[in-house]
Write a protein that holds these residues in place. Structure first.
Motif, PDB file in Angstrom:
ATOM      1  N   GLN A  28       0.847  -1.195   0.000  1.00  0.00           N
ATOM      2  CA  GLN A  28       0.000   0.000   0.000  1.00  0.00           C
ATOM      3  C   GLN A  28       0.884   1.247   0.000  1.00  0.00           C
ATOM      4  OE1 GLN A  28      -3.561  -0.703   0.406  1.00  0.00           O
ATOM      5  NE2 GLN A  28      -3.664   1.312  -0.537  1.00  0.00           N
ATOM      6  N   ARG A  29       0.692   2.123  -0.983  1.00  0.00           N
ATOM      7  CA  ARG A  29       1.509   3.335  -1.082  1.00  0.00           C
ATOM      8  C   ARG A  29       0.720   4.565  -0.654  1.00  0.00           C
ATOM      9  NH1 ARG A  29       6.518   1.776  -3.417  1.00  0.00           N
ATOM     10  NH2 ARG A  29       6.424  -0.433  -3.012  1.00  0.00           N
ATOM     11  N   TYR A  30       1.438   5.651  -0.375  1.00  0.00           N
ATOM     12  CA  TYR A  30       0.758   6.905  -0.017  1.00  0.00           C
ATOM     13  C   TYR A  30       0.027   7.465  -1.222  1.00  0.00           C
ATOM     14  CZ  TYR A  30       3.618   6.980   4.206  1.00  0.00           C
ATOM     15  OH  TYR A  30       4.204   6.670   5.392  1.00  0.00           O
ATOM     16  N   GLN A  31      -1.149   8.052  -0.954  1.00  0.00           N
ATOM     17  CA  GLN A  31      -1.849   8.702  -2.052  1.00  0.00           C
ATOM     18  C   GLN A  31      -1.227  10.068  -2.333  1.00  0.00           C
ATOM     19  OE1 GLN A  31      -6.128  10.064  -1.939  1.00  0.00           O
ATOM     20  NE2 GLN A  31      -6.251   8.364  -3.371  1.00  0.00           N
ATOM     21  N   VAL A  32      -0.805  10.743  -1.260  1.00  0.00           N
ATOM     22  CA  VAL A  32      -0.187  12.057  -1.436  1.00  0.00           C
ATOM     23  C   VAL A  32       1.290  11.966  -1.045  1.00  0.00           C
ATOM     24  CG1 VAL A  32      -0.256  14.496  -0.760  1.00  0.00           C
ATOM     25  CG2 VAL A  32      -2.372  13.163  -0.826  1.00  0.00           C
ATOM     26  N   THR A  33       2.161  12.393  -1.947  1.00  0.00           N
ATOM     27  CA  THR A  33       3.592  12.422  -1.617  1.00  0.00           C
ATOM     28  C   THR A  33       4.151  13.796  -1.976  1.00  0.00           C
ATOM     29  OG1 THR A  33       4.058  11.489  -3.777  1.00  0.00           O
ATOM     30  CG2 THR A  33       4.066   9.952  -1.944  1.00  0.00           C
TER      31      THR A  33
END
Lengths: 239, 247
Positions: A89-94
């Motif tokens: 699962q990755r960040y939606q906002v980076t």
């Protein structure tokens, strides 16, 4: 010592650091060698002859190839490890964090560009020079000319007479520049030779080394493009 | 101030999570981020909905429990503070705030914004301590320690173990946390005794737990609420390599 160089994160990084350092030193040597082309094509050919298929040049080539292979294989192993560690699962906002260079986050992509450029470079030069000698031949046909295995100056003039080769090489040198702006200071950090006082100095050193390498290589390619004429190539081949 | 909140909701570790959007209204600019979350939860409870689970404890910036990834930043856009020490005046009125849990394979989500950070405890248990006989209290000044060393040790000891470093790192590396713990003890005579063993066992535990490899991007120090320097990572590398070369 067991095998911390293969089974610990810090050990694996040390291998990247040492092989990286070795490759930077080689590139600096290669760049210095190329600069001879600006002053005397004959001197450049003399260097090519000295570094032909002699035992010392062959031994150095094997060590160099091993250095590239280890650096590249370890880069992939470390990247796969890191990809797993990041989780599915990755960040939606980076965001791009303050003080974090773009190159530092894209070392593998840059490395792949560098390797692709290296492949092209080996086809353009190594396969027409040292490989020809290893195969027991003395010359090969390039762009309609018969070029001797040690006639590096003529080969360079022929290769860089084509604008698209110059562009490809400049892109390659640019990828190396980005890779080294992070890689050079990073190798000191990984080996433990860094602190807050030295970070600005090491990063400055990295920029200087990367820029010297970029300019040193690029100036020779551009010089060849600007000065290359069929007459000059003929005269270099006769010499 | 009014805000639209896009929050990650996940029932438990095994469930699939998703973002849900909520609105909070009439929030004072001086409300802390966690107080704003309390107001949201109050509204949710009154509306008969499940409140958002999030970690918090001291709310003074010293315990390291709060752990949200806000608008792309660990602990939010304020520099060198934990989530609890950030105030709503930092955000634009009417804006949308995206709140996510730490994302790292070694920090699995337990519920909503709460992640399991016991991996850091396990690394500490592997060597982040000094072994001393429990006796009468020794004289604090019996062992002279240079001021610079004591300062550097204290800088490293400021680490609250919140996990922002591993959560920020594109490699999921816990090096800044491990380095801070190793460094704070390595700079003191009491810690030096077990220095080699500590560096080796903490790095081994970190690797075993599935944290990634440091590539020196420096993103961790940029997002660390205690501004721990990556110079401590260089020291950890020195300590570890010196210890390994002596084996």
């Amino acid at each position: 010592m067991s095998c911390f160089l293969t089974n610990s994160s810090v050990g694996k990084k040390l291998v990247m650091s040492i092989t990286g350092c070795f490759l930077v030193l080689f590139i600096l040597f290669h760049m210095s060698m190329n600069l001879a082309m600006l002053f005397s094509p004959a001197a450049y050919d003399a260097i090519c002859e000295f570094l032909g298929a002699n035992w010392y040049a062959l031994a150095a080539t094997v060590v160099l190839a091993a250095g590239v292979a280890v650096h590249f294989i370890y880069a992939f192993i470390l990247t796969v490890d890191n990809y797993r560690a990041r989780g599915k699962q990755r960040y939606q906002v980076t965001v791009q964090e303050k003080g974090v260079s773009w190159a530092s986050k894209n070392m593998l992509v840059l490395g792949v560009i560098v390797i692709l450029g290296l492949g092209l470079h080996l086809i353009h030069f190594w396969s027409k020079m040292q490989l020809v000698e290893i195969m027991g031949h003395h010359a090969s046909v390039v762009g309609g000319y018969e070029v001797g295995a040690t006639q590096g100056a003529a080969l360079m003039m022929i290769t860089f007479s084509k604008w698209y080769n110059v562009v490809l090489y400049i892109v390659w040198f640019a990828a190396i520049w980005f890779h080294l702006t992070h890689g050079v200071w990073s190798m000191f950090q990984t080996a433990g030779f860094a602190n807050d006082t030295w970070y600005p100095r090491l990063k400055c050193l990295a920029n200087i080394v990367a820029t010297l390498i970029f300019l040193g290589f690029a100036v020779v390619a551009v010089y060849c493009f600007l000065t290359s004429t069929p007459q000059l190539i003929e005269s270099l081949l006769i010499a | 101030m009014n805000f639209k909140l896009k929050i990650w909701r996940q029932r438990d570790a095994k469930s699939q999570g998703a973002f849900e959007t909520y609105e909070v209204k009439n929030i004072s600019a001086d409300t802390s981020f966690l107080e704003m979350m309390d107001i949201l939860n109050n509204d949710l409870i009154h509306a008969g909905k499940e409140p958002v689970a999030f970690d918090h404890d001291c709310r003074e910036g010293i315990c390291g429990m709060c752990s949200m990834h806000i608008n792309g930043h660990a602990h939010g856009p304020s520099q060198a503070v934990t989530t609890c020490q950030m105030y709503m005046r930092k955000f634009e009125d009417g804006s949308t705030i995206t709140i996510e849990p730490w994302r790292s394979a070694a920090f699995p989500v337990i519920r909503d914004l709460v992640v399991d950070r016991s991996a850091y405890d396990k690394i500490l248990q592997a060597g982040g301590f000094i072994s001393v006989r429990t006796n009468s209290v020794p004289d604090g000044n019996a062992i002279p320690i240079p001021k610079a060393d004591a300062d550097e040790s204290m800088d490293a000891a400021a680490c609250v173990g919140c996990g922002a470093c591993a959560a920020t790192c594109k490699n999921g590396s816990a090096m800044l946390f491990v380095a801070a713990r190793v460094s704070s003890l390595a700079k003191l005579p009491q810690g030096k005794v077990e220095g080699a063993r500590r560096a080796k066992s903490m790095v081994a535990k970190m690797d075993e737990l599935g944290f990634g490899n440091c590539t020196n991007t420096g993103a961790c120090q940029a997002q660390c609420p205690k501004s721990i320097s990556i110079a401590h990572i260089a020291r950890l590398n020195r300590e570890f390599l010196a210890a390994k070369l002596q084996d």
